[in-house]
Design an enzyme around this catalytic site. Structure first.
Site, mmCIF file in Angstrom:
data_model
loop_
_atom_site.group_PDB
_atom_site.id
_atom_site.type_symbol
_atom_site.label_atom_id
_atom_site.label_comp_id
_atom_site.label_asym_id
_atom_site.label_seq_id
_atom_site.Cartn_x
_atom_site.Cartn_y
_atom_site.Cartn_z
ATOM 1 N N SER A 245 3.040 4.462 -4.664
ATOM 2 C CA SER A 245 3.224 5.422 -5.757
ATOM 3 C C SER A 245 4.501 6.236 -5.584
ATOM 4 O O SER A 245 5.047 6.764 -6.554
ATOM 5 C CB SER A 245 2.021 6.371 -5.808
ATOM 6 N N TYR B 17 0.674 11.138 15.190
ATOM 7 C CA TYR B 17 1.484 10.245 14.339
ATOM 8 C C TYR B 17 2.148 9.163 15.185
ATOM 9 O O TYR B 17 2.110 7.979 14.842
ATOM 10 C CB TYR B 17 2.530 11.075 13.596
ATOM 11 N N SER C 128 7.331 3.334 12.631
ATOM 12 C CA SER C 128 8.278 4.456 12.626
ATOM 13 C C SER C 128 9.046 4.437 13.952
ATOM 14 O O SER C 128 8.542 3.919 14.953
ATOM 15 C CB SER C 128 7.503 5.773 12.529
ATOM 16 N N GLY D 73 8.087 7.236 -2.665
ATOM 17 C CA GLY D 73 8.845 7.019 -1.442
ATOM 18 C C GLY D 73 9.199 5.562 -1.154
ATOM 19 O O GLY D 73 9.599 4.798 -2.044
ATOM 20 N N ILE D 74 9.057 5.181 0.111
ATOM 21 C CA ILE D 74 9.453 3.850 0.579
ATOM 22 C C ILE D 74 8.661 2.762 -0.154
ATOM 23 O O ILE D 74 9.215 1.736 -0.554
ATOM 24 C CB ILE D 74 9.234 3.749 2.107
ATOM 25 N N GLY D 75 7.369 2.994 -0.339
ATOM 26 C CA GLY D 75 6.528 1.985 -0.993
ATOM 27 C C GLY D 75 6.961 1.732 -2.427
ATOM 28 O O GLY D 75 7.003 0.574 -2.881
ATOM 29 N N THR E 261 0.849 -1.195 0.000
ATOM 30 C CA THR E 261 0.000 0.000 0.000
ATOM 31 C C THR E 261 0.885 1.246 0.000
ATOM 32 O O THR E 261 1.987 1.258 0.557
ATOM 33 C CB THR E 261 -0.959 0.025 1.210
ATOM 34 N N GLY E 262 0.387 2.287 -0.665
ATOM 35 C CA GLY E 262 1.157 3.533 -0.750
ATOM 36 C C GLY E 262 2.460 3.337 -1.500
ATOM 37 O O GLY E 262 3.514 3.749 -1.030
HETATM 38 P P1 NAP Z 1 5.508 9.473 1.165
HETATM 39 O O1 NAP Z 1 6.638 9.592 0.209
HETATM 40 O O2 NAP Z 1 4.756 10.669 1.598
HETATM 41 O O3 NAP Z 1 4.489 8.362 0.574
HETATM 42 C C1 NAP Z 1 3.307 8.062 1.254
HETATM 43 C C2 NAP Z 1 2.558 7.009 0.481
HETATM 44 O O4 NAP Z 1 1.353 6.708 1.206
HETATM 45 C C3 NAP Z 1 2.144 7.481 -0.911
HETATM 46 O O5 NAP Z 1 2.285 6.439 -1.836
HETATM 47 C C4 NAP Z 1 0.668 7.835 -0.716
HETATM 48 O O6 NAP Z 1 -0.117 7.619 -1.875
HETATM 49 C C5 NAP Z 1 0.243 6.830 0.341
HETATM 50 N N1 NAP Z 1 -0.942 7.298 1.050
HETATM 51 C C6 NAP Z 1 -1.051 8.386 1.844
HETATM 52 N N2 NAP Z 1 -2.312 8.507 2.283
HETATM 53 C C7 NAP Z 1 -3.014 7.476 1.755
HETATM 54 C C8 NAP Z 1 -4.362 7.057 1.840
HETATM 55 N N3 NAP Z 1 -5.270 7.734 2.547
HETATM 56 N N4 NAP Z 1 -4.725 5.948 1.167
HETATM 57 C C9 NAP Z 1 -3.829 5.256 0.439
HETATM 58 N N5 NAP Z 1 -2.540 5.596 0.314
HETATM 59 C C10 NAP Z 1 -2.140 6.703 0.963
HETATM 60 O O7 NAP Z 1 5.994 8.811 2.524
HETATM 61 P P2 NAP Z 1 7.123 7.734 2.867
HETATM 62 O O8 NAP Z 1 8.183 8.446 3.588
HETATM 63 O O9 NAP Z 1 7.459 6.891 1.702
HETATM 64 O O10 NAP Z 1 6.310 6.899 3.948
HETATM 65 C C11 NAP Z 1 5.911 5.549 3.769
HETATM 66 C C12 NAP Z 1 5.608 4.978 5.141
HETATM 67 O O11 NAP Z 1 6.805 5.030 5.931
HETATM 68 C C13 NAP Z 1 4.550 5.763 5.904
HETATM 69 O O12 NAP Z 1 3.721 4.890 6.604
HETATM 70 C C14 NAP Z 1 5.373 6.594 6.883
HETATM 71 O O13 NAP Z 1 4.652 6.934 8.027
HETATM 72 C C15 NAP Z 1 6.525 5.656 7.168
HETATM 73 N N6 NAP Z 1 7.725 6.332 7.676
HETATM 74 C C16 NAP Z 1 8.350 7.279 6.944
HETATM 75 C C17 NAP Z 1 9.479 7.913 7.482
HETATM 76 C C18 NAP Z 1 10.231 8.984 6.759
HETATM 77 O O14 NAP Z 1 11.118 9.622 7.370
HETATM 78 N N7 NAP Z 1 9.993 9.226 5.472
HETATM 79 C C19 NAP Z 1 9.936 7.550 8.758
HETATM 80 C C20 NAP Z 1 9.268 6.574 9.459
HETATM 81 C C21 NAP Z 1 8.158 5.959 8.910
HETATM 82 P P3 NAP Z 1 -0.543 8.824 -2.896
HETATM 83 O O15 NAP Z 1 0.642 9.726 -3.030
HETATM 84 O O16 NAP Z 1 -0.857 8.066 -4.145
HETATM 85 O O17 NAP Z 1 -1.735 9.508 -2.309
#
Ligand code: NAP
Length: 235
Positions: free
Chosen positions: A11, A143, A130, A13-15, A8-9
């Site tokens: 599109s 969060y 996280s 970043g990490i996903g 999930t997610g």
């Molecule tokens: P990101 O680049 O902002 O990507 C977030 C992803 O989640 C996007 O693909 C987005 O999809 C999807 N998303 C958000 N809201 C959604 C919803 N309501 N329904 C379905 N999809 C949704 O963030 P990221 O850093 O890769 O984060 C990925 C995960 O890692 C998250 O759970 C985040 O909390 C966790 N995390 C991140 C960090 C960090 O420092 N970056 C640290 C710890 C944990 P769309 O763009 O298509 O809407």
């Protein structure tokens, strides 16, 4: 055809990094997105796989997502949002929205994926929490709470589903260089690097490699674990 994986997610970043590495490892991956349609379609075209849209905060959309994706052998609950602000400024709508996406979204996806895994007596679930779920962050109370819930969910599900041959693990990223850091300016980013003993921000691929490992049979006796990928940030 390889085993099926839904991230999930994925599109951005990490996903997105995770689906690339899972595809590399032979998984038959599905890209999932909510708003970033163009990015998701581009990634899906690059990998030659489907892309499906759903807001994980919406039960009906999650049900439709799993209907379209079909049964999955690996579920990575990665979709998430972050908000920054004083707890006393966090109104109930903001609180509920964060939990609706980060926590309830994972709940919904797990509920949808698990029955097939139980029937197969095999399956793999990875929840993306996280470091803030472990340690808590000032001005990120909602969060932190939403991510701490995933840690409890991981441990409970690992116990409940272990007898069905299903592994459940959790990754706890530190500060990873994705769009989620967009609100931080140069000085903030430098401060976060300084707080990270390895002296840099994490890359999405750093977390994706951990996810790929946990997804693989190399991790076949690992379940119920919360594994950091954080350069020792927060220790
Ligand atoms: P990101 O680049 O902002 O990507 C977030 C992803 O989640 C996007 O693909 C987005 O999809 C999807 N998303 C958000 N809201 C959604 C919803 N309501 N329904 C379905 N999809 C949704 O963030 P990221 O850093 O890769 O984060 C990925 C995960 O890692 C998250 O759970 C985040 O909390 C966790 N995390 C991140 C960090 C960090 O420092 N970056 C640290 C710890 C944990 P769309 O763009 O298509 O809407």
């Amino acid at each position: 055809m390889g085993k099926k994986a839904l991230v999930t997610g994925s599109s951005r970043g990490i996903g997105a990094a995770a689906v690339r590495l899972l595809a590399r490892d032979g998984w038959d991956v599905t890209v999932h997105y909510n708003r970033s349609r163009q990015a998701a379609l581009a990634l899906a075209a690059e990998l030659g796989v489907p892309a499906l849209q759903a807001d994980v905060a919406d039960s009906g959309q999650v049900a439709a997502l799993f209907q379209a994706a079909g049964p999955v052998d690996l579920l990575v609950c990665n979709a998430g949002i972050a908000e920054y602000g004083l707890f006393t400024d966090t109104d109930e709508d903001a609180w509920r929205r964060l939990l609706a996406v980060n926590t309830d979204g994972a709940y919904r996806c797990c509920r949808a994926a698990i029955p097939y895994m139980v029937r197969q007596k095999a399956g793999n679930i990875i929840l993306v929490s996280s470091v803030w779920g472990l340690y808590g962050a000032s001005c990120e109370a909602a969060y932190s709470a939403s991510k701490a819930a995933l840690i409890g969910l991981t441990k409970a599900l690992a116990k409940e589903l272990g007898p069905s041959g299903i592994r459940v693990n959790c990754v706890a990223p530190g500060v990873i260089d994705t769009d989620m850091l967009a609100r931080f300016d140069f000085a903030d980013r430098q401060a976060l690097m300084d707080e990270t003993p390895l002296g840099r921000l994490g890359r999405p691929e750093d977390v994706a490699e951990l996810i790929a490992f946990l997804a693989s049979d190399r991790a076949s006796f690992i379940t119920g674990q919360i594994i950091g990928c954080d350069g020792a940030f927060g220790l």
